[in-house]
Design a protein around this motif. Structure first.
Motif, short mmCIF file in Angstrom:
data_model
loop_
_atom_site.label_atom_id
_atom_site.label_comp_id
_atom_site.label_asym_id
_atom_site.label_seq_id
_atom_site.Cartn_x
_atom_site.Cartn_y
_atom_site.Cartn_z
N MET A 77 0.82 -1.19 0.00
CA MET A 77 0.00 0.00 0.00
C MET A 77 0.86 1.26 0.00
N ASN A 78 1.99 1.23 0.73
CA ASN A 78 2.88 2.39 0.75
C ASN A 78 3.42 2.72 -0.64
N LEU A 79 3.73 1.70 -1.43
CA LEU A 79 4.24 1.92 -2.78
C LEU A 79 3.22 2.65 -3.64
N ILE A 80 1.98 2.27 -3.54
CA ILE A 80 0.92 2.93 -4.33
C ILE A 80 0.78 4.38 -3.90
N ILE A 81 0.83 4.65 -2.61
CA ILE A 81 0.73 6.02 -2.11
C ILE A 81 1.93 6.83 -2.60
N TRP A 82 3.14 6.26 -2.57
CA TRP A 82 4.33 6.96 -3.06
C TRP A 82 4.17 7.30 -4.53
N LEU A 83 3.65 6.37 -5.33
CA LEU A 83 3.48 6.62 -6.76
C LEU A 83 2.45 7.71 -7.03
N ILE A 84 1.35 7.68 -6.32
CA ILE A 84 0.29 8.69 -6.54
C ILE A 84 0.75 10.06 -6.08
N ILE A 85 1.22 10.15 -4.86
CA ILE A 85 1.68 11.45 -4.33
C ILE A 85 2.90 11.94 -5.11
N GLY A 86 3.81 11.04 -5.46
CA GLY A 86 4.97 11.40 -6.26
C GLY A 86 4.58 11.94 -7.62
N VAL A 100 1.69 13.44 -8.38
CA VAL A 100 1.07 14.76 -8.19
C VAL A 100 2.14 15.81 -7.89
N VAL A 101 3.07 15.49 -7.01
CA VAL A 101 4.14 16.43 -6.66
C VAL A 101 5.00 16.74 -7.89
N GLY A 102 5.37 15.71 -8.65
CA GLY A 102 6.17 15.90 -9.85
C GLY A 102 5.44 16.73 -10.90
N TRP A 103 4.14 16.48 -11.05
CA TRP A 103 3.35 17.23 -12.01
C TRP A 103 3.26 18.70 -11.62
N LEU A 104 2.99 18.97 -10.34
CA LEU A 104 2.92 20.36 -9.88
C LEU A 104 4.26 21.07 -10.02
N ALA A 105 5.35 20.37 -9.69
CA ALA A 105 6.68 20.97 -9.84
C ALA A 105 6.99 21.25 -11.30
N SER A 106 6.57 20.37 -12.20
CA SER A 106 6.83 20.60 -13.62
C SER A 106 5.98 21.76 -14.15
N LEU A 107 4.81 21.97 -13.59
CA LEU A 107 4.01 23.15 -13.96
C LEU A 107 4.68 24.43 -13.49
N VAL A 108 5.21 24.41 -12.27
CA VAL A 108 5.87 25.59 -11.72
C VAL A 108 7.12 25.92 -12.54
N MET A 109 7.88 24.91 -12.91
CA MET A 109 9.14 25.12 -13.64
C MET A 109 8.94 25.15 -15.15
N LEU A 155 8.04 10.27 -15.79
CA LEU A 155 9.07 11.20 -15.32
C LEU A 155 8.54 12.09 -14.20
N ASN A 156 7.24 12.44 -14.23
CA ASN A 156 6.65 13.20 -13.13
C ASN A 156 6.71 12.41 -11.83
N ILE A 157 6.43 11.13 -11.89
CA ILE A 157 6.49 10.28 -10.70
C ILE A 157 7.91 10.22 -10.16
N ILE A 158 8.87 10.03 -11.06
CA ILE A 158 10.28 9.96 -10.64
C ILE A 158 10.70 11.28 -9.99
N VAL A 159 10.34 12.40 -10.62
CA VAL A 159 10.69 13.72 -10.08
C VAL A 159 10.06 13.91 -8.70
N GLY A 160 8.82 13.50 -8.53
CA GLY A 160 8.13 13.64 -7.25
C GLY A 160 8.78 12.81 -6.15
N ILE A 161 9.14 11.57 -6.47
CA ILE A 161 9.75 10.70 -5.47
C ILE A 161 11.15 11.18 -5.11
N VAL A 162 11.93 11.56 -6.12
CA VAL A 162 13.27 12.07 -5.84
C VAL A 162 13.18 13.41 -5.11
N GLY A 163 12.19 14.22 -5.45
CA GLY A 163 11.96 15.48 -4.73
C GLY A 163 11.64 15.25 -3.27
#
Length: 83
Positions: free
Chosen positions: A1-10, A12-21, A31-39
């Motif tokens: 379950m934690n993996l699914i939450i990481w993927l979803i939140i990651g 969303v975070v990656g998508w929002l960061a890519s919109l800002v940048m 790539l949005n998921i990767i950016v969110g998780i690494v972020g």
């Protein structure tokens, strides 16, 4: 379950960061998921918190800041300037 939450939140975070940048057109969902998780990992390293502890507004915002920092570094390396 934690993996699914990481993927979803990651994602969303990656998508929002890519919109800002303004890099949203260059990267897809994967790539949005990767950016969110690494972020989130960067936020955990810099601020001592991230989405790995608990998902709150504060950890979400710290993860967003970490993802924006990551994209700024990538832009700096690719183009020689941060947009």
């Amino acid at each position: 379950m934690n993996l699914i939450i990481w993927l979803i939140i990651g994602g969303v975070v990656g998508w929002l960061a890519s919109l800002v940048m303004r890099t949203d057109g260059q990267q897809g969902i994967f790539l949005n998921i990767i950016v969110g998780i690494v972020g989130a990992a960067i936020a955990g390293f810099l601020f001592g918190t991230g989405i790995n502890q608990a998902i709150t507004i504060t950890t979400f915002l710290y993860s967003l800041v970490g993802a924006i920092i990551l994209l700024a570094i990538v832009n700096l390396v690719r183009r020689g300037s941060v947009r």
